[in-house]
Design a protein around this motif. Structure first.
Motif, PDB file in Angstrom:
ATOM      1  N   GLY A   1       0.901   9.126   9.577  1.00  0.00           N
ATOM      2  CA  GLY A   1       0.628   8.171   8.506  1.00  0.00           C
ATOM      3  C   GLY A   1       1.923   7.609   7.928  1.00  0.00           C
ATOM      4  O   GLY A   1       2.040   6.407   7.691  1.00  0.00           O
ATOM      5  N   VAL A   2       2.915   8.483   7.729  1.00  0.00           N
ATOM      6  CA  VAL A   2       4.195   8.034   7.163  1.00  0.00           C
ATOM      7  C   VAL A   2       4.838   7.026   8.128  1.00  0.00           C
ATOM      8  O   VAL A   2       5.330   5.969   7.716  1.00  0.00           O
ATOM      9  CB  VAL A   2       5.143   9.239   6.936  1.00  0.00           C
ATOM     10  N   LYS A   3       4.792   7.355   9.436  1.00  0.00           N
ATOM     11  CA  LYS A   3       5.391   6.449  10.429  1.00  0.00           C
ATOM     12  C   LYS A   3       4.699   5.078  10.381  1.00  0.00           C
ATOM     13  O   LYS A   3       5.343   4.040  10.457  1.00  0.00           O
ATOM     14  CB  LYS A   3       5.226   7.031  11.850  1.00  0.00           C
ATOM     15  N   LYS A   4       3.375   5.101  10.258  1.00  0.00           N
ATOM     16  CA  LYS A   4       2.654   3.824  10.264  1.00  0.00           C
ATOM     17  C   LYS A   4       2.980   3.003   9.012  1.00  0.00           C
ATOM     18  O   LYS A   4       3.226   1.795   9.083  1.00  0.00           O
ATOM     19  CB  LYS A   4       1.148   4.050  10.361  1.00  0.00           C
ATOM     20  N   ALA A   5       3.000   3.683   7.841  1.00  0.00           N
ATOM     21  CA  ALA A   5       3.303   2.973   6.601  1.00  0.00           C
ATOM     22  C   ALA A   5       4.716   2.377   6.698  1.00  0.00           C
ATOM     23  O   ALA A   5       4.963   1.236   6.286  1.00  0.00           O
ATOM     24  CB  ALA A   5       3.201   3.930   5.416  1.00  0.00           C
ATOM     25  N   HIS A   6       5.637   3.136   7.285  1.00  0.00           N
ATOM     26  CA  HIS A   6       7.008   2.656   7.445  1.00  0.00           C
ATOM     27  C   HIS A   6       7.030   1.418   8.338  1.00  0.00           C
ATOM     28  O   HIS A   6       7.691   0.417   8.062  1.00  0.00           O
ATOM     29  CB  HIS A   6       7.871   3.780   8.046  1.00  0.00           C
TER      30      HIS A   6
ATOM     31  N   PRO B   1      -1.822   4.938  -7.626  1.00  0.00           N
ATOM     32  CA  PRO B   1      -1.968   3.604  -7.031  1.00  0.00           C
ATOM     33  C   PRO B   1      -0.765   3.119  -6.223  1.00  0.00           C
ATOM     34  O   PRO B   1      -0.928   2.559  -5.144  1.00  0.00           O
ATOM     35  CB  PRO B   1      -2.225   2.713  -8.238  1.00  0.00           C
ATOM     36  N   SER B   2       0.478   3.364  -6.721  1.00  0.00           N
ATOM     37  CA  SER B   2       1.625   2.816  -5.987  1.00  0.00           C
ATOM     38  C   SER B   2       1.837   3.556  -4.659  1.00  0.00           C
ATOM     39  O   SER B   2       2.412   2.999  -3.723  1.00  0.00           O
ATOM     40  CB  SER B   2       2.887   2.871  -6.848  1.00  0.00           C
ATOM     41  N   ILE B   3       1.382   4.782  -4.553  1.00  0.00           N
ATOM     42  CA  ILE B   3       1.483   5.497  -3.262  1.00  0.00           C
ATOM     43  C   ILE B   3       0.301   5.080  -2.383  1.00  0.00           C
ATOM     44  O   ILE B   3       0.444   4.833  -1.182  1.00  0.00           O
ATOM     45  CB  ILE B   3       1.499   7.034  -3.477  1.00  0.00           C
ATOM     46  N   ASN B   4      -0.869   4.938  -3.014  1.00  0.00           N
ATOM     47  CA  ASN B   4      -2.074   4.561  -2.282  1.00  0.00           C
ATOM     48  C   ASN B   4      -1.893   3.240  -1.540  1.00  0.00           C
ATOM     49  O   ASN B   4      -2.409   3.048  -0.430  1.00  0.00           O
ATOM     50  CB  ASN B   4      -3.237   4.453  -3.286  1.00  0.00           C
ATOM     51  N   LEU B   5      -1.116   2.359  -2.146  1.00  0.00           N
ATOM     52  CA  LEU B   5      -0.857   1.064  -1.518  1.00  0.00           C
ATOM     53  C   LEU B   5      -0.291   1.236  -0.097  1.00  0.00           C
ATOM     54  O   LEU B   5      -0.638   0.527   0.829  1.00  0.00           O
ATOM     55  CB  LEU B   5       0.145   0.292  -2.387  1.00  0.00           C
ATOM     56  N   PHE B   6       0.595   2.247   0.068  1.00  0.00           N
ATOM     57  CA  PHE B   6       1.226   2.463   1.379  1.00  0.00           C
ATOM     58  C   PHE B   6       0.366   3.314   2.301  1.00  0.00           C
ATOM     59  O   PHE B   6       0.394   3.157   3.509  1.00  0.00           O
ATOM     60  CB  PHE B   6       2.598   3.156   1.204  1.00  0.00           C
TER      61      PHE B   6
END
Ligand code: HEM
Length: 436
Positions: free
Chosen positions: A381-386, A309-314
């Motif tokens: 995806g990582v760039k967008k979450a950041h 869940p805590s990763i899914n949030l991002f």
């Protein structure tokens, strides 16, 4: 016994749907780089649903065609099969026209006007009637793949109907309940077509090894029951943001991971036990299945991570989710279905040596491009979450511009996938023509 051409028609149209999906995928990728690219004729909001419509059609038509082919000796009703085929073709054309005219309704993946529900469900009911009439007498000795196909057909009818319950005001008017139910139905009908696809994989493994004990083993039935439970509960990891009971999420998470681990291990056992002669006799079916195993492995790792869940949030709503859905539909479903087509054609001895070589070249181009494509999606995806969670004062426009090179890489690797698969699809279609 009269053999029907319809299984091959299903498979051929499935392959053509895959070609169309690839073209639409490439166009939507180009629109990341040049947002105005053919925007007047095919804007992103039309080309994306077309891409997923054709991708889902590829999976369903090819799995269905394969099952009809595998039941050829079982006294099927060819008239029902032909009605099923023409119903699906007419509906597919109708939905494509609706998308081109931007006539949308419903939710993601089912964006078509709701009256298309009726011909689709009728097609599935005809499939079910034919299936049960052909196999009912041997019911007590069914190997696992018959159970998987039967379950896939019945539950597809049920969950596809459930996905349309929002049309009734009782469901539409309760927001949280409706969102949860929509995702539940979505997760479950994907689970239903996975039953058709995974059943196909077990069938191909059993038949290539000439050993049906695979399909009657405890491990295979354990896999089936896990798949069934996943189909019922696996949707819960899609709705972490909806307030539902926590136990359901943990259960869903546990089950969906174990299911893949078992499939991975069944393919691994099969690979170890398959004789060298069989590997050569069914070289393409073998290569595709082994590659699917590799992608199951990569997808297990990603799914394990994004289901926390805590990763899914991002990751929710970023290209990491797209990496998961494309990773599974391309890496698992598509490869299993290609192995099923290759098996049928190798069994009929209709793939020439030349075509086999070309397909092997296609597989290499496809797989290398796909690995980079998938990694690129993850990085995007990582760039967008950041950007969403850790960067302030950067507008969407600025963020989009900063992604320019990622988009170019994404489309270039996508082009590699298209080239590799084009090679494979054309050679398979050519070989199917020889059988007809
Ligand atoms: C076998 C081939 C393919 C299959 C089965 C497939 C499947 C899918 C699926 C299921 C989605 C929806 C993702 C989601 O909702 O999370 C999707 C989205 C997408 N696909 Fe593919 N895909 C394929 C090939 C390609 C290729 C070659 C490209 C080329 C660049 C591409 C570009 C895209 C784009 C741009 C999106 C939209 C992502 C977004 O929402 O921003 N696809 N695809």
């Amino acid at each position: 016994m009269k053999t029907s051409r319809y299984p091959f028609y299903f498979i051929s149209i499935g392959l053509i749907a895959l070609l169309l999906s690839l073209l639409c995928g490439l166009i939507s990728g180009f629109q990341y780089i040049i947002p105005d690219f053919i925007k007047e004729i095919l804007p992103f909001n039309a080309v994306r649903p077309l891409h997923t419509l054709f991708a889902v059609s590829w999976v369903i038509l090819t799995a269905t065609g394969g099952i009809y082919y595998y039941l050829e000796q079982k006294n099927q009703n060819h008239r029902l099969i032909s009605i099923h085929f023409w119903l699906f073709i007419a509906t597919g054309v109708g939905i494509s026209i609706s998308y081109l005219l931007r006539n949308f309704e419903g939710k993601e993946y089912l964006e078509f006007p709701s009256y298309f529900y009726f011909p689709i469900i009728l097609g599935w009911i005809l499939f079910g009637i034919n299936y049960f009439k052909s196999l009912f007498s041997s019911f007590k000795n069914w190997p696992v793949y018959y159970w998987m196909w039967a379950t896939g057909i019945v539950l597809m009818i049920y969950h596809f109907t459930e996905a349309h319950l929002w049309l009734l005001s009782y469901f539409r008017d309760h927001f949280v309940q409706n969102v949860a139910m929509q995702w539940k139905a979505g997760g479950s009908y994907v689970g239903s077509w996975n039953m058709l696809v995974y059943g196909t994989s077990i069938y191909v493994m059993a038949k290539t090894s000439g050993n049906d004990s695979y399909a009657k083993s405890g491990k295979a039935f354990f896999f089936y029951f896990l798949g069934l439970t996943n189909l019922m509960f696996g949707w819960a990891h899609h709705i972490y943001i909806v307030p539902t009971a926590p136990w359901l999420r943990y259960l869903a998470y546990g089950i969906s991971m174990t299911e893949w681990i078992i499939l991975f291990s069944i393919i691994y056992d099969w690979k170890k036990s398959l004789s060298q002669e069989k590997k050569i006799e069914y070289i393409l079916a073998y290569r595709f299945t082994i590659l699917a195993d590799f992608w199951i492995f990569l997808n297990i790792i990603l799914a394990l991570l994004i289901s926390i869940p805590s990763i899914n949030l991002f990751t929710h709503g970023t290209h990491i989710t797209v990496a998961h859905s494309m990773g599974t539909t391309i890496g698992i479903n598509t490869l299993i279905l290609l192995s099923s087509i290759a098996y049928i054609l190798e069994l009929n001895k209709s793939i020439s040596l030349n075509s086999t070589k070309k397909i092997q070249t296609g597989i290499k181009i496809f797989n290398i491009s796909f690995v980079f494509f998938w990694v690129c999606l993850l990085l995007m995806g990582v760039k967008k979450a950041h950007w969403i969670y850790f960067t302030e004062a950067i507008s969407f426009g600025q963020f989009h511009e900063s992604m320019h090179w990622f988009y170019i890489l994404f489309v270039s690797f996508g082009l590699g996938i298209v080239i590799g698969l084009f090679y494979i699809i054309f050679e398979l279609l050519k070989s199917i023509k020889k059988v007809l």
